[in-house]
Write a protein that holds these residues in place. Structure first.
Motif, PDB file in Angstrom:
ATOM      1  N   UNK A 226       0.826  -1.212   0.000  1.00 55.70           N
ATOM      2  CA  UNK A 226       0.000   0.000   0.000  1.00 55.70           C
ATOM      3  C   UNK A 226       0.856   1.257   0.000  1.00 55.70           C
ATOM      4  N   UNK A 227       1.851   1.302   0.882  1.00 54.77           N
ATOM      5  CA  UNK A 227       2.711   2.484   0.959  1.00 54.77           C
ATOM      6  C   UNK A 227       3.532   2.645  -0.315  1.00 54.77           C
ATOM      7  N   UNK A 228       3.998   1.538  -0.887  1.00 59.42           N
ATOM      8  CA  UNK A 228       4.741   1.613  -2.154  1.00 59.42           C
ATOM      9  C   UNK A 228       3.870   2.232  -3.238  1.00 59.42           C
ATOM     10  N   UNK A 229       2.616   1.813  -3.304  1.00 54.78           N
ATOM     11  CA  UNK A 229       1.706   2.370  -4.307  1.00 54.78           C
ATOM     12  C   UNK A 229       1.452   3.851  -4.072  1.00 54.78           C
ATOM     13  N   UNK A 230       1.297   4.252  -2.812  1.00 54.61           N
ATOM     14  CA  UNK A 230       1.074   5.662  -2.513  1.00 54.61           C
ATOM     15  C   UNK A 230       2.294   6.498  -2.900  1.00 54.61           C
ATOM     16  N   UNK A 231       3.490   5.961  -2.700  1.00 59.64           N
ATOM     17  CA  UNK A 231       4.720   6.699  -3.006  1.00 59.64           C
ATOM     18  C   UNK A 231       4.979   6.793  -4.508  1.00 59.64           C
ATOM     19  N   UNK A 232       4.720   5.720  -5.237  1.00 57.35           N
ATOM     20  CA  UNK A 232       5.089   5.655  -6.656  1.00 57.35           C
ATOM     21  C   UNK A 232       3.941   5.959  -7.606  1.00 57.35           C
ATOM     22  N   UNK A 233       2.707   5.787  -7.128  1.00 55.72           N
ATOM     23  CA  UNK A 233       1.554   6.018  -7.992  1.00 55.72           C
ATOM     24  C   UNK A 233       1.124   4.786  -8.765  1.00 55.72           C
ATOM     25  N   UNK A 234       1.773   3.625  -8.524  1.00 54.00           N
ATOM     26  CA  UNK A 234       1.344   2.412  -9.224  1.00 54.00           C
ATOM     27  C   UNK A 234       1.614   1.191  -8.349  1.00 54.00           C
ATOM     28  N   UNK A 235       0.931   0.104  -8.679  1.00 55.47           N
ATOM     29  CA  UNK A 235       1.096  -1.151  -7.950  1.00 55.47           C
ATOM     30  C   UNK A 235       1.805  -2.147  -8.875  1.00 55.47           C
ATOM     31  N   UNK A 236       3.027  -2.560  -8.551  1.00 60.38           N
ATOM     32  CA  UNK A 236       3.789  -3.414  -9.478  1.00 60.38           C
ATOM     33  C   UNK A 236       3.249  -4.833  -9.603  1.00 60.38           C
ATOM     34  N   UNK A 237       2.360  -5.233  -8.700  1.00 65.15           N
ATOM     35  CA  UNK A 237       1.806  -6.593  -8.764  1.00 65.15           C
ATOM     36  C   UNK A 237       0.501  -6.657  -9.561  1.00 65.15           C
ATOM     37  N   UNK A 238      -0.041  -5.517  -9.915  1.00 61.67           N
ATOM     38  CA  UNK A 238      -1.317  -5.479 -10.629  1.00 61.67           C
ATOM     39  C   UNK A 238      -1.155  -6.069 -12.030  1.00 61.67           C
ATOM     40  N   UNK A 239      -2.070  -6.934 -12.410  1.00 60.62           N
ATOM     41  CA  UNK A 239      -2.023  -7.609 -13.714  1.00 60.62           C
ATOM     42  C   UNK A 239      -3.436  -7.779 -14.254  1.00 60.62           C
ATOM     43  N   UNK A 240      -3.569  -8.101 -15.561  1.00 63.15           N
ATOM     44  CA  UNK A 240      -4.911  -8.246 -16.154  1.00 63.15           C
ATOM     45  C   UNK A 240      -5.748  -9.346 -15.518  1.00 63.15           C
ATOM     46  N   UNK A 241      -5.108 -10.403 -15.017  1.00 59.78           N
ATOM     47  CA  UNK A 241      -5.869 -11.501 -14.422  1.00 59.78           C
ATOM     48  C   UNK A 241      -5.433 -11.719 -12.981  1.00 59.78           C
ATOM     49  N   UNK A 242      -6.340 -12.310 -12.201  1.00 57.05           N
ATOM     50  CA  UNK A 242      -6.020 -12.585 -10.806  1.00 57.05           C
ATOM     51  C   UNK A 242      -4.874 -13.577 -10.699  1.00 57.05           C
ATOM     52  N   UNK A 243      -4.826 -14.573 -11.592  1.00 57.71           N
ATOM     53  CA  UNK A 243      -3.783 -15.586 -11.554  1.00 57.71           C
ATOM     54  C   UNK A 243      -2.406 -14.961 -11.765  1.00 57.71           C
ATOM     55  N   UNK A 244      -2.299 -14.022 -12.732  1.00 60.95           N
ATOM     56  CA  UNK A 244      -1.027 -13.343 -12.966  1.00 60.95           C
ATOM     57  C   UNK A 244      -0.627 -12.508 -11.758  1.00 60.95           C
ATOM     58  N   UNK A 245      -1.609 -11.841 -11.158  1.00 63.71           N
ATOM     59  CA  UNK A 245      -1.332 -11.017  -9.984  1.00 63.71           C
ATOM     60  C   UNK A 245      -0.807 -11.865  -8.836  1.00 63.71           C
ATOM     61  N   UNK A 246      -1.462 -12.990  -8.571  1.00 62.08           N
ATOM     62  CA  UNK A 246      -1.039 -13.863  -7.479  1.00 62.08           C
ATOM     63  C   UNK A 246       0.346 -14.455  -7.745  1.00 62.08           C
TER      64      UNK A 246
END
Length: 326
Positions: A226-246
């Protein structure tokens, strides 16, 4: 009236209006009005007190979780008034159709304000001291986690939209009403408890697994993302599918980003280690490490190697000089 009938009277539907009784007070919300929000564990509606007309938040927990006995018991505890902290949402109570299965409703005070990510984009992102201010804005969340962890409670759904800034100043961590105790949760089907792009690897329930192997470091992981996303403006784990994200959550580490001190990212990397024992073991330890990183933002985690390297080089030079001239 019999006990069974009294229990049924806790939830009444009249047309599109749902009425819920908590102790002797009734609350209501309308099914046709759009919800305030939806999460991994339930849907939140805008409601009101029938007695005072005060606006409240009413959360209906998703039925597949509501029918797990240990989760029902945990929700009763968290919706009680035992949890009082300035950085948590104040709970009003808990309503159920019957003690064993069916809907769970959790009623809490309505927090007036904006989510922390909205606040960051509107007020902090463009500041020259943005990194420090964003980190400081999340310090109260560390305090709230330290408080609930001391009571054996794990939040399990920390993300920017679950952190509200009230009246422009006070931070409140939302959704305590779906938190869990690690020693109380037994699950009946595989799946994920939490929000994929913030969830720690241990929040995924493998087929055949009957127990959730989470602890307070699970919240530390989620807060690190959460803090990384707030600092950078993006979430590096976010992906088109839940399987890719996990899959990313299981294998990838937080990347360094220009403009964010490496020392700060090092702290967040430790907070989001894939192995639970390698993370900070308390919210307080995480907070102290972050404060230290902000005091020495240019210091790398391996900076201690520099003086040793210099000493070795000087020693080698001296040995060469002695060999040549003595």
């Amino acid at each position: 009236m019999s006990n069974a009938k009294a229990k049924l009277a806790n939830i009444v539907q009249k047309g599109n209006d749902i009425f819920l009784r908590v102790d002797e007070e009734w609350f209501t919300y309308n099914l046709m009005e759009p919800p305030l929000g939806e999460g991994a564990m339930g849907t939140v509606y805008l409601g009101r007190s029938c007695r005072t007309n005060e606006r409240v938040a009413i959360k209906r927990v998703i039925d597949k979780f509501a029918n797990v006995p240990s989760i029902r018991e945990r929700a009763r505890l968290e919706a009680s008034l035992l949890f009082r902290h300035q950085n948590l949402v104040e709970m009003i109570g808990y309503c159920e159709l019957n003690p064993y299965n069916g809907p769970i409703f959790i009623i809490s005070r309505l927090v007036q304000g904006m989510t922390l990510d909205q606040h960051v984009e509107m007020h902090l992102r463009s500041r020259t001291d943005a990194v420090r201010k964003i980190c400081e804005s999340i310090y109260p969340v560390f305090d709230a986690l330290e408080y609930i962890h001391s009571k054996g409670i794990i939040h399990m759904d920390i993300k920017p939209s679950n952190i509200m800034i009230e009246n422009g100043c006070n931070i409140r961590l939302m959704d305590l009403g779906i938190a869990y105790a690690a020693d109380a949760v037994n699950l009946t089907s595989p799946g994920l408890l939490g929000t994929p792009k913030y969830a720690a690897p241990e929040q995924y329930i493998e087929p055949g697994q009957s127990r959730l192997l989470v602890d307070k470091t699970t919240d530390i992981y989620e807060l690190g993302v959460t803090l990384y996303e707030l600092l950078t403006g993006y979430n590096p784990f976010d992906s088109p599918t839940r399987e890719e994200t996990l899959q990313k959550q299981r294998t990838e580490v937080l990347p360094y980003v220009e403009g964010i001190p490496d020392a700060v990212v090092d702290v967040l990397r430790k907070a989001t280690a894939k192995v639970q024992m390698e993370r900070y073991q308390s919210a307080k330890d995480f907070k102290v490490a972050l404060e230290q990183a902000l005091l020495h933002p240019c210091r790398k985690s391996n900076e201690w190697l520099l003086p040793i390297s210099i000493g070795l080089i000087i020693g080698i030079i001296l040995v060469i000089v002695l060999i040549l001239f003595v």
